[in-house]
Design a protein around this motif. Structure first.
Motif, PDB file in Angstrom:
ATOM      1  N   ALA A 637     -11.854  11.326 -33.932  1.00 56.18           N
ATOM      2  CA  ALA A 637     -13.055  12.156 -34.077  1.00 56.18           C
ATOM      3  C   ALA A 637     -14.172  11.402 -34.789  1.00 56.18           C
ATOM      4  CB  ALA A 637     -12.710  13.438 -34.826  1.00 56.18           C
ATOM      5  N   SER A 638     -13.850  10.673 -35.849  1.00 54.45           N
ATOM      6  CA  SER A 638     -14.887   9.950 -36.602  1.00 54.45           C
ATOM      7  C   SER A 638     -15.513   8.853 -35.751  1.00 54.45           C
ATOM      8  CB  SER A 638     -14.285   9.352 -37.881  1.00 54.45           C
ATOM      9  OG  SER A 638     -13.743  10.368 -38.690  1.00 54.45           O
ATOM     10  N   ALA A 639     -14.679   8.134 -34.991  1.00 50.59           N
ATOM     11  CA  ALA A 639     -15.200   7.061 -34.150  1.00 50.59           C
ATOM     12  C   ALA A 639     -16.115   7.615 -33.063  1.00 50.59           C
ATOM     13  CB  ALA A 639     -14.046   6.285 -33.521  1.00 50.59           C
ATOM     14  N   VAL A 640     -15.722   8.746 -32.479  1.00 47.28           N
ATOM     15  CA  VAL A 640     -16.559   9.358 -31.444  1.00 47.28           C
ATOM     16  C   VAL A 640     -17.906   9.757 -32.025  1.00 47.28           C
ATOM     17  CG1 VAL A 640     -16.800  11.359 -29.923  1.00 47.28           C
ATOM     18  CG2 VAL A 640     -14.624  10.166 -30.063  1.00 47.28           C
ATOM     19  N   ALA A 641     -17.904  10.353 -33.217  1.00 50.94           N
ATOM     20  CA  ALA A 641     -19.154  10.766 -33.844  1.00 50.94           C
ATOM     21  C   ALA A 641     -20.038   9.557 -34.149  1.00 50.94           C
ATOM     22  CB  ALA A 641     -18.858  11.543 -35.115  1.00 50.94           C
ATOM     23  N   ALA A 642     -19.426   8.468 -34.635  1.00 52.05           N
ATOM     24  CA  ALA A 642     -20.204   7.271 -34.965  1.00 52.05           C
ATOM     25  C   ALA A 642     -20.821   6.658 -33.721  1.00 52.05           C
ATOM     26  CB  ALA A 642     -19.306   6.261 -35.677  1.00 52.05           C
ATOM     27  N   LEU A 643     -20.022   6.547 -32.626  1.00 52.38           N
ATOM     28  CA  LEU A 643     -20.540   5.947 -31.401  1.00 52.38           C
ATOM     29  C   LEU A 643     -21.663   6.781 -30.796  1.00 52.38           C
ATOM     30  CD1 LEU A 643     -17.221   4.742 -29.704  1.00 52.38           C
ATOM     31  CD2 LEU A 643     -19.066   3.304 -30.606  1.00 52.38           C
ATOM     32  N   ALA A 644     -21.537   8.107 -30.913  1.00 48.08           N
ATOM     33  CA  ALA A 644     -22.544   8.976 -30.315  1.00 48.08           C
ATOM     34  C   ALA A 644     -23.717   9.219 -31.246  1.00 48.08           C
ATOM     35  CB  ALA A 644     -21.901  10.311 -29.934  1.00 48.08           C
ATOM     36  N   GLY A 645     -23.606   8.777 -32.491  1.00 48.61           N
ATOM     37  CA  GLY A 645     -24.667   9.043 -33.450  1.00 48.61           C
ATOM     38  C   GLY A 645     -24.801  10.523 -33.741  1.00 48.61           C
ATOM     39  N   ALA A 646     -23.669  11.233 -33.712  1.00 48.53           N
ATOM     40  CA  ALA A 646     -23.686  12.680 -33.891  1.00 48.53           C
ATOM     41  C   ALA A 646     -23.111  13.052 -35.244  1.00 48.53           C
ATOM     42  CB  ALA A 646     -22.878  13.351 -32.778  1.00 48.53           C
ATOM     43  N   ASP A 647     -23.357  14.278 -35.646  1.00 49.88           N
ATOM     44  CA  ASP A 647     -22.824  14.783 -36.905  1.00 49.88           C
ATOM     45  C   ASP A 647     -21.299  14.883 -36.803  1.00 49.88           C
ATOM     46  OD1 ASP A 647     -23.207  16.268 -39.540  1.00 49.88           O
ATOM     47  OD2 ASP A 647     -22.044  17.705 -38.359  1.00 49.88           O
ATOM     48  N   PRO A 648     -20.546  14.301 -37.738  1.00 44.22           N
ATOM     49  CA  PRO A 648     -19.079  14.315 -37.636  1.00 44.22           C
ATOM     50  C   PRO A 648     -18.482  15.719 -37.589  1.00 44.22           C
ATOM     51  CG  PRO A 648     -19.807  12.707 -39.270  1.00 44.22           C
ATOM     52  CD  PRO A 648     -21.018  13.486 -38.875  1.00 44.22           C
ATOM     53  N   ASP A 649     -19.016  16.638 -38.399  1.00 43.71           N
ATOM     54  CA  ASP A 649     -18.461  17.990 -38.405  1.00 43.71           C
ATOM     55  C   ASP A 649     -18.688  18.692 -37.066  1.00 43.71           C
ATOM     56  OD1 ASP A 649     -17.523  17.744 -40.972  1.00 43.71           O
ATOM     57  OD2 ASP A 649     -19.341  18.567 -41.894  1.00 43.71           O
ATOM     58  N   ARG A 650     -19.873  18.523 -36.491  1.00 37.87           N
ATOM     59  CA  ARG A 650     -20.134  19.143 -35.192  1.00 37.87           C
ATOM     60  C   ARG A 650     -19.256  18.521 -34.115  1.00 37.87           C
ATOM     61  NH1 ARG A 650     -26.353  19.827 -33.724  1.00 37.87           N
ATOM     62  NH2 ARG A 650     -25.292  20.932 -32.041  1.00 37.87           N
ATOM     63  N   THR A 651     -19.010  17.210 -34.224  1.00 42.15           N
ATOM     64  CA  THR A 651     -18.134  16.553 -33.251  1.00 42.15           C
ATOM     65  C   THR A 651     -16.714  17.096 -33.366  1.00 42.15           C
ATOM     66  OG1 THR A 651     -19.472  14.537 -33.333  1.00 42.15           O
ATOM     67  CG2 THR A 651     -17.235  14.338 -32.465  1.00 42.15           C
ATOM     68  N   ARG A 652     -16.222  17.278 -34.605  1.00 40.75           N
ATOM     69  CA  ARG A 652     -14.880  17.842 -34.784  1.00 40.75           C
ATOM     70  C   ARG A 652     -14.799  19.265 -34.226  1.00 40.75           C
ATOM     71  NH1 ARG A 652     -15.691  15.258 -39.804  1.00 40.75           N
ATOM     72  NH2 ARG A 652     -14.348  13.415 -40.074  1.00 40.75           N
ATOM     73  N   ASP A 653     -15.856  20.043 -34.464  1.00 35.50           N
ATOM     74  CA  ASP A 653     -15.873  21.415 -33.924  1.00 35.50           C
ATOM     75  C   ASP A 653     -15.805  21.395 -32.396  1.00 35.50           C
ATOM     76  OD1 ASP A 653     -16.028  22.412 -36.463  1.00 35.50           O
ATOM     77  OD2 ASP A 653     -18.199  22.761 -36.415  1.00 35.50           O
ATOM     78  N   VAL A 664      -8.276  18.646 -24.077  1.00 31.99           N
ATOM     79  CA  VAL A 664      -7.724  17.538 -24.862  1.00 31.99           C
ATOM     80  C   VAL A 664      -6.597  18.128 -25.703  1.00 31.99           C
ATOM     81  CG1 VAL A 664      -9.918  16.280 -24.950  1.00 31.99           C
ATOM     82  CG2 VAL A 664      -9.316  17.852 -26.806  1.00 31.99           C
ATOM     83  N   ASP A 665      -5.730  17.280 -26.218  1.00 38.41           N
ATOM     84  CA  ASP A 665      -4.647  17.715 -27.099  1.00 38.41           C
ATOM     85  C   ASP A 665      -4.828  17.060 -28.456  1.00 38.41           C
ATOM     86  OD1 ASP A 665      -3.204  19.367 -25.323  1.00 38.41           O
ATOM     87  OD2 ASP A 665      -2.387  17.583 -24.347  1.00 38.41           O
ATOM     88  N   GLU A 666      -4.611  17.823 -29.527  1.00 33.23           N
ATOM     89  CA  GLU A 666      -4.705  17.283 -30.876  1.00 33.23           C
ATOM     90  C   GLU A 666      -3.336  16.730 -31.272  1.00 33.23           C
ATOM     91  OE1 GLU A 666      -6.477  18.482 -35.278  1.00 33.23           O
ATOM     92  OE2 GLU A 666      -6.001  20.055 -33.811  1.00 33.23           O
ATOM     93  N   GLU A 667      -3.254  15.410 -31.385  1.00 34.11           N
ATOM     94  CA  GLU A 667      -1.999  14.761 -31.752  1.00 34.11           C
ATOM     95  C   GLU A 667      -1.753  14.812 -33.249  1.00 34.11           C
ATOM     96  OE1 GLU A 667      -2.122  10.778 -30.157  1.00 34.11           O
ATOM     97  OE2 GLU A 667      -0.678  11.332 -28.621  1.00 34.11           O
ATOM     98  N   ALA A 668      -2.806  14.606 -34.015  1.00 33.77           N
ATOM     99  CA  ALA A 668      -2.735  14.624 -35.475  1.00 33.77           C
ATOM    100  C   ALA A 668      -4.126  14.983 -35.972  1.00 33.77           C
ATOM    101  CB  ALA A 668      -2.278  13.260 -36.013  1.00 33.77           C
ATOM    102  N   THR A 669      -4.283  15.067 -37.277  1.00 28.19           N
ATOM    103  CA  THR A 669      -5.587  15.433 -37.821  1.00 28.19           C
ATOM    104  C   THR A 669      -6.651  14.445 -37.358  1.00 28.19           C
ATOM    105  OG1 THR A 669      -4.506  16.376 -39.767  1.00 28.19           O
ATOM    106  CG2 THR A 669      -6.858  15.905 -39.940  1.00 28.19           C
ATOM    107  N   ASP A 670      -7.665  14.985 -36.698  1.00 34.33           N
ATOM    108  CA  ASP A 670      -8.810  14.197 -36.206  1.00 34.33           C
ATOM    109  C   ASP A 670      -8.433  13.195 -35.113  1.00 34.33           C
ATOM    110  OD1 ASP A 670     -10.546  15.534 -37.782  1.00 34.33           O
ATOM    111  OD2 ASP A 670     -10.780  13.962 -39.291  1.00 34.33           O
ATOM    112  N   ARG A 671      -7.220  13.291 -34.576  1.00 36.35           N
ATOM    113  CA  ARG A 671      -6.834  12.390 -33.494  1.00 36.35           C
ATOM    114  C   ARG A 671      -6.459  13.229 -32.275  1.00 36.35           C
ATOM    115  NH1 ARG A 671      -6.550   7.267 -34.156  1.00 36.35           N
ATOM    116  NH2 ARG A 671      -5.264   7.023 -32.300  1.00 36.35           N
ATOM    117  N   TYR A 672      -7.077  12.906 -31.150  1.00 37.66           N
ATOM    118  CA  TYR A 672      -6.922  13.682 -29.924  1.00 37.66           C
ATOM    119  C   TYR A 672      -6.555  12.744 -28.784  1.00 37.66           C
ATOM    120  CZ  TYR A 672      -9.480  17.186 -32.606  1.00 37.66           C
ATOM    121  OH  TYR A 672      -9.879  18.074 -33.564  1.00 37.66           O
TER     122      TYR A 672
END
Length: 703
Positions: A637-653, A664-672
């Motif tokens: 989730a953090s990497a996706v937000a960084a690459l997209a230049g988006a807010d991390p919380d909105r990306t997680r939501d 998508v499937d959530e494998e672990a916290t913040d990992r999909y």
């Protein structure tokens, strides 16, 4: 003045038929006649007149049609009959004596007829009722689901009248007349097993044994070819009775064994009339992505209110058929006079596995305190077989719900609009015997009436393909836990403690329903490799799998264990019996062709994913597209937000919402993780017109 719904919609006066104009005007009149003396809102009329998005001036168009109808009725002398087309604050009311409507007179005559108790009086009543029909009901109206549902309900009642007339002739000993009445309808409805069973009985009693047996074999073959099923209990029972009677006539002194129609005509016996004893496989999708259903699950009641559920159903509970009779601890039969709907789709063909999910459903529903109304939500990704699992459980446990089973496709992830709760409630209330004129127009009032009717009954409700918890809540039956001395609800001795119970299927988790209604989530996962190979074997034959087991394993992997994808792959191979499995596996490795190859006509993985993605917001759709462009399937989730230049919380939501929709499937916290098939679709890999013949192009590449 007379109003016609049983055929072309029209109005007749002493001087002839009134000119009503175009189909939309006739449709407005039909909707008002279907709900006489009840206000019908402009919004309801607009919904009926336009399947797609209505024009901006739709309200003005409706007002114009009502104005012209009012003028036509006035010219026909409506005032003399006490007829008024009134306007009521954004709605219209057609006030008239209901006996002027042919459908009302038909129902009245049908209710008066008592084919068994008073057959001599019933024959003229039923003939008069059937004489009111002048063709398919509601002819001349616009094409749309609401008119189709109403026409289907009227047609069901007409066929009920035909069967009642045949029973009346039979009670009078006029078996040839009974056969003549049934013959035309059975020929026109060859898959309606109840009609064929009744015709077989009439032919046999008329001394035409060979004709009766020929009808059974003809229908059995047609059921196998068209639907892939064996005859249901009612048809099998009619055949067995004929064989038994023939055997008794041939050797009256010899003890008679119970005949098996499948053994008699060379059919492979499976231990029950519908062939569910030793066969298990996933349901075959019927053009709705991962959903298995035959036709509309519209629910309609028995206009005659027979207490015997077999008089209202063409095919009865397969679990009861397999056992020959209900278990000794089954609930008592329904009270006389209750309409008992039996509207489950046919049982899934060759259902495979899912033992854990079926057991979970059984534990949750049968362990519920007496009188409560449990809810279970069967969830999973598109194509995983949620509906098949729910319908299989419903058939296996139908005997625990003697007051009936209701089924509705809510269309939450279909190509068209989702079903409005008010429309579904109307169908349910009709199925439960509520006269159309007594059904409230608002969803809130209809929901209250529905809960009141089912409060003391044991009914199973299956709500398929729900989009949201809000769509489901008005359709949930209420619970009525009885008071006890200790203040706690009791349980039934049989273990089937639920009053009513509800099964919901959805691609969404429906967390809201879990929170507010204590719904039990029952997730359905993709098939393991061995299960997927077994599913391929049920369609292709075990010898074809044994011929190339490594290719079969690769096919399961390329289909990601999704039953819908495996079914589509099996369909490609069934159509090409000379192909080895490795040939299709090689073609599926080409990602450009994979989605096209995993489609069969209007069903397949691409069609199923299309309806899921169509329900996403624009932001979530963009996020899914961004995930698909990555090289890997695992997502941080953090990497996706960084690459997209988006807010991390909105990306997680956003990722959480995609996980809730099983994209998508959530494998672990913040990992999909995103599946390869979803990734291909989101990249724009949906088969276009140029790929429509994906299997043929794959074959060309192999040659």
């Amino acid at each position: 003045m007379e109003f016609a719904l049983l055929g072309p919609v029209g109005v007749t006066t002493g001087s002839g038929e009134l000119p009503l104009g175009p189909a939309k005007r006739r449709s407005v009149l039909a909707m008002l006649l279907l709900q006489p003396n009840i206000t019908v809102s402009v919004e309801q009329l607009i919904t009926c007149l336009w399947e797609d998005e209505p024009p901006a001036h739709a309200r003005t168009v409706v007002q114009g049609h009502v104005s012209r109808l009012r003028a036509a009725l006035a010219e026909g002398g409506a005032d003399a009959y006490g007829i008024e087309l009134a306007t009521r604050a954004g709605a219209y009311l057609l006030r008239l004596p209901e006996e002027l409507i042919d459908a009302h007179r038909f129902n009245e005559l049908l209710a008066l007829a008592r084919p068994e108790a008073a057959p001599q009086d019933a024959v003229p009543l039923l003939r008069e009722a059937l004489g009111l029909w002048r063709g398919p009901a509601l002819s001349g109206t616009v094409a749309g689901p609401q008119f189709a549902a109403a026409a289907h309900a009227l047609e069901e009642r007409r066929l009920a009248a035909v069967e009642a007339l045949a029973r009346a002739h039979g009670a009078l000993g006029e078996h040839e007349r009974a056969a003549a009445v049934l013959y035309v309808e059975a020929a026109a409805n060859p898959l309606r097993e109840g009609l064929v069973a009744a015709l077989m009985g009439a032919l046999y009693r008329a001394g035409r044994q060979s004709d009766a047996i020929n009808w059974f074999h003809r229908t059995r073959q047609l059921l196998g070819e068209e639907l892939g099923v064996d005859p249901g209990e009612r048809l099998s029972r009619a055949y067995e009775e004929i064989l038994r009677a023939e055997a008794v006539a041939a050797a009256p002194s010899a003890p008679q064994a119970h005949p098996d129609p499948r053994a008699h005509d060379g059919l492979r016996a499976h231990g029950d009339p519908q062939g569910h004893g030793d066969r298990q496989a996933q349901a075959v999708p019927q053009g709705h992505g991962d959903r298995q259903a035959d036709g509309v699950p519209q629910a309609y009641g028995d206009p005659q209110g027979h207490a015997d559920p077999q008089a209202r159903a063409d095919r009865s509970d397969p679990a009861r058929a397999a056992q020959g009779s209900p278990p000794p601890d089954s609930p008592p039969p329904p009270a006389a006079g209750h309409a008992v709907p039996r509207h489950l789709p046919r049982p899934p063909a060759r259902f495979l596995g899912r033992e854990a999910q079926l057991a979970d459903l059984t534990r949750w529903i049968t362990a519920t305190a007496n009188g409560e109304s449990p809810v279970a939500v069967v969830t999973g990704p598109a194509g995983v077989g949620k509906t098949a699992c729910a319908v299989q459980w419903a058939h296996l446990h139908a005997h625990a719900f003697p007051d009936g089973q209701l089924f509705a496709d809510l269309g939450g992830f279909g190509e068209g609009d989702e079903a409005a709760p008010a429309a579904v409630l109307r169908e349910f209330l009709l199925a439960l015997g509520t006269p159309p004129g007594q059904i409230p127009p608002s969803a809130e009032a209809a929901s209250a009436l529905y809960r009141s009717i089912v409060a003391r009954r044991k009914i199973l409700v299956v709500l398929d393909n729900a989009r949201s918890s809000a769509q489901v809540r008005p359709l949930l039956p209420g619970g009525t836990p009885p008071a006890t001395a200790g203040g706690a609800p009791t349980r039934t001795e049989s273990g089937g403690g639920a009053g009513c119970a509800t099964l919901v299927t959805s691609r969404s988790r429906l967390d809201g329903l879990v929170a507010t209604d204590c719904a039990r989530p029952v997730p359905v996962q993709v098939l393991a490799t061995e299960e997927g190979m077994a599913l391929l074997g049920t369609v292709l034959g075990p010898e074809r799998i044994a011929d190339d087991p490594d290719a079969a394993r690769e096919l399961v992997g390329l289909c990601e264990g999704l039953p819908l994808a495996l079914r589509a792959a099996a369909a490609q191979l069934t159509a090409r019996p000379r192909w080895r499995l490795s040939r299709l596996a090689a073609a599926l490795r080409d990602e450009r062709r994979r989605l096209a190859l995993l489609s069969a006509e209007d069903t397949g993985i691409a069609a199923a994913l299309r309806t899921s993605v169509a329900r996403l917001s624009a932001d979530d759709a963009r996020l899914l597209s961004a995930l698909a462009t990555g090289s890997g399937r695992q997502v941080d989730a953090s990497a996706v937000a960084a690459l997209a230049g988006a807010d991390p919380d909105r990306t997680r939501d956003g990722l959480d919402r995609l996980a809730e929709m099983h994209l998508v499937d959530e494998e672990a916290t913040d990992r999909y993780v995103i599946s390869a098939l979803v990734q291909l679709f989101a990249r724009g890999g949906e088969p276009g017109e140029g790929d429509a013949s994906g299997a043929d192009s794959a074959g060309a590449a192999e040659r």
